[in-house]
Design an enzyme around this catalytic site. Structure first.
Site, PDB file in Angstrom:
ATOM      1  N   HIS A  79       0.862  -1.184   0.000  1.00 12.38           N
ATOM      2  CA  HIS A  79       0.000   0.000   0.000  1.00 12.38           C
ATOM      3  C   HIS A  79       0.898   1.233   0.000  1.00 12.38           C
ATOM      4  O   HIS A  79       1.506   1.569   1.014  1.00 12.38           O
ATOM      5  CB  HIS A  79      -0.881  -0.066   1.262  1.00 12.38           C
ATOM      6  CG  HIS A  79      -1.786   1.107   1.451  1.00 12.38           C
ATOM      7  ND1 HIS A  79      -2.485   1.324   2.627  1.00 12.38           N
ATOM      8  CD2 HIS A  79      -2.135   2.130   0.622  1.00 12.38           C
ATOM      9  CE1 HIS A  79      -3.215   2.424   2.517  1.00 12.38           C
ATOM     10  NE2 HIS A  79      -3.009   2.940   1.313  1.00 12.38           N
ATOM     11  N   MET A 131       1.478   4.879   0.201  1.00 12.66           N
ATOM     12  CA  MET A 131       0.946   6.196   0.589  1.00 12.66           C
ATOM     13  C   MET A 131       2.027   7.212   0.261  1.00 12.66           C
ATOM     14  O   MET A 131       2.653   7.801   1.154  1.00 12.66           O
ATOM     15  CB  MET A 131       0.596   6.179   2.087  1.00 12.66           C
ATOM     16  CG  MET A 131      -0.685   5.407   2.371  1.00 12.66           C
ATOM     17  SD  MET A 131      -0.867   4.927   4.091  1.00 12.66           S
ATOM     18  CE  MET A 131      -0.019   3.375   4.044  1.00 12.66           C
ATOM     19  N   PHE A 177      -1.460   6.392   9.997  1.00 15.44           N
ATOM     20  CA  PHE A 177      -1.170   5.776  11.293  1.00 15.44           C
ATOM     21  C   PHE A 177      -2.037   4.540  11.507  1.00 15.44           C
ATOM     22  O   PHE A 177      -3.175   4.503  11.035  1.00 15.44           O
ATOM     23  CB  PHE A 177      -1.451   6.755  12.439  1.00 15.44           C
ATOM     24  CG  PHE A 177      -0.782   8.075  12.276  1.00 15.44           C
ATOM     25  CD1 PHE A 177       0.564   8.240  12.605  1.00 15.44           C
ATOM     26  CD2 PHE A 177      -1.477   9.170  11.773  1.00 15.44           C
ATOM     27  CE1 PHE A 177       1.195   9.458  12.428  1.00 15.44           C
ATOM     28  CE2 PHE A 177      -0.859  10.393  11.597  1.00 15.44           C
ATOM     29  CZ  PHE A 177       0.484  10.544  11.919  1.00 15.44           C
ATOM     30  N   ASP A 189      -9.376  -0.919   4.854  1.00 12.89           N
ATOM     31  CA  ASP A 189      -8.125  -0.689   5.581  1.00 12.89           C
ATOM     32  C   ASP A 189      -8.300   0.416   6.616  1.00 12.89           C
ATOM     33  O   ASP A 189      -8.539   1.576   6.263  1.00 12.89           O
ATOM     34  CB  ASP A 189      -7.035  -0.298   4.557  1.00 12.89           C
ATOM     35  CG  ASP A 189      -5.665  -0.157   5.195  1.00 12.89           C
ATOM     36  OD1 ASP A 189      -5.510  -0.460   6.392  1.00 12.89           O
ATOM     37  OD2 ASP A 189      -4.744   0.276   4.472  1.00 12.89           O
TER      38      ASP A 189
HETATM   39  C1  DX5 Z   1      -3.125   3.345   7.741  1.00 16.84           C
HETATM   40  C2  DX5 Z   1      -2.601   2.092   7.100  1.00 16.84           C
HETATM   41  C3  DX5 Z   1      -3.229   0.866   7.636  1.00 16.84           C
HETATM   42  C4  DX5 Z   1      -2.912   0.593   9.078  1.00 16.84           C
HETATM   43  C5  DX5 Z   1      -4.030  -0.218   9.650  1.00 16.84           C
HETATM   44  O1  DX5 Z   1      -2.601   4.434   7.103  1.00 16.84           O
HETATM   45  O2  DX5 Z   1      -2.848   2.116   5.705  1.00 16.84           O
HETATM   46  O3  DX5 Z   1      -2.905  -0.270   6.838  1.00 16.84           O
HETATM   47  O4  DX5 Z   1      -1.703  -0.094   9.257  1.00 16.84           O
HETATM   48  O5  DX5 Z   1      -3.840  -0.314  11.010  1.00 16.84           O
HETATM   49  P1  DX5 Z   1      -5.065  -0.555  11.998  1.00 16.84           P
HETATM   50  O6  DX5 Z   1      -5.668  -1.874  11.632  1.00 16.84           O
HETATM   51  O7  DX5 Z   1      -4.400  -0.563  13.345  1.00 16.84           O
HETATM   52  O8  DX5 Z   1      -6.035   0.574  11.827  1.00 16.84           O
HETATM   53 ZN    ZN Z   2      -2.639   0.202   4.570  1.00 18.61          ZN
END
Ligand code: DX5
Ligand code: ZN
Length: 223
Positions: free
Chosen positions: A66, A68, A143, A175
């Site tokens: 993923h 970002m 986060f 997600d």
């Molecule tokens: C957030 C990430 C998520 C995150 C999910 O920006 O893309 O993949 O790691 O973590 P939880 O399940 O703790 O919300």
């Molecule tokens: Zn993610």
């Protein structure tokens, strides 16, 4: 078809990654979700392609990467070569999304697009048939450990109806803030892939949590 579970390595113990990857390897997890953050598209910086390559060497599950990051075209080749099976880019980070999708596919990877909570699912209408995966963000990315934003359910349902109407095989991944407390609702709305970071790694028995997430029924895809 049953749903898929993708634990997010972001919530792992990075001082003992091998331990957590061994747990993933012996679990019912279907993918390893790998969050790459650039400190620009999202506030945090996580890790880059060399760490992903090392994760790939130590993990028997396909990597669901993923990104970002702003202008991800610059790094698609490197993440593909690092061992990504799925590469997901953000709708909000791509100027020429169709071209980016084709670039991901040209390296033999499945192509995904993630939508921030404020981004309408309708924006993917013109490109849905080109996608292997849509990632519905149910938190603002950046986060782990945030609260699930429930308006995501409506977006999941909309995308599910489009995918069904167009007879596509595109997977819907959800997600952020997903755990045993809401997974059933998320699946009922039409999700295929549950990403779970904190829910897995902060639980007392991560393997059991993954199994419980996997065993949740009422998946609506074949109904
Ligand atoms: C957030 C990430 C998520 C995150 C999910 O920006 O893309 O993949 O790691 O973590 P939880 O399940 O703790 O919300
Ligand atoms: Zn993610």
């Amino acid at each position: 078809m049953s749903h898929f579970i993708a634990p997010s390595i972001l919530a792992a113990d990075f001082t003992n990654l091998q331990h957590d990857l061994d747990m993933i390897n012996s679990s019912d997890a279907d993918f390893l979700h790998v969050d790459v953050m650039d400190g620009v598209f999202v506030p945090a910086i996580s890790f880059g392609q060399s760490i992903v390559r090392q994760m790939k060497a130590a993990c028997s599950k396909p990597l669901d990467v993923h990104l970002m990051i702003i202008d991800p075209d610059r790094y698609i080749k490197e993440f593909a070569e690092a061992g990504a099976s799925i590469i997901t880019v953000h709708y909000e980070a791509c100027t020429h999304l169709h071209r980016t999708i084709q670039l991901i596919k040209s390296y033999g990877c499945k192509a995904g697009v993630a939508l921030n909570p404020h981004t309408s699912g309708k924006l993917l209408d013109p490109i849905l048939e080109d996608l292997d995966l849509v990632c519905v963000m149910s938190v603002n990315p950046g986060f782990g450990g945030q609260k699930f934003i429930y308006s995501a359910l409506e977006k999941i349902s909309y995308l599910r109806s489009q995918i069904r109407t167009k007879n596509l095989a595109t997977l819907i991944e959800v997600d952020g803030g997903v755990g045993l407390q809401n997974a059933e609702k998320v699946l009922q709305a039409g999700a295929d892939v549950l990403v779970a970071g904190s829910a897995v790694f902060k639980s007392e028995r991560p393997i059991d949590t993954i199994r419980s997430l996997k065993e949740i029924g009422n998946h609506t895809l074949n109904v």
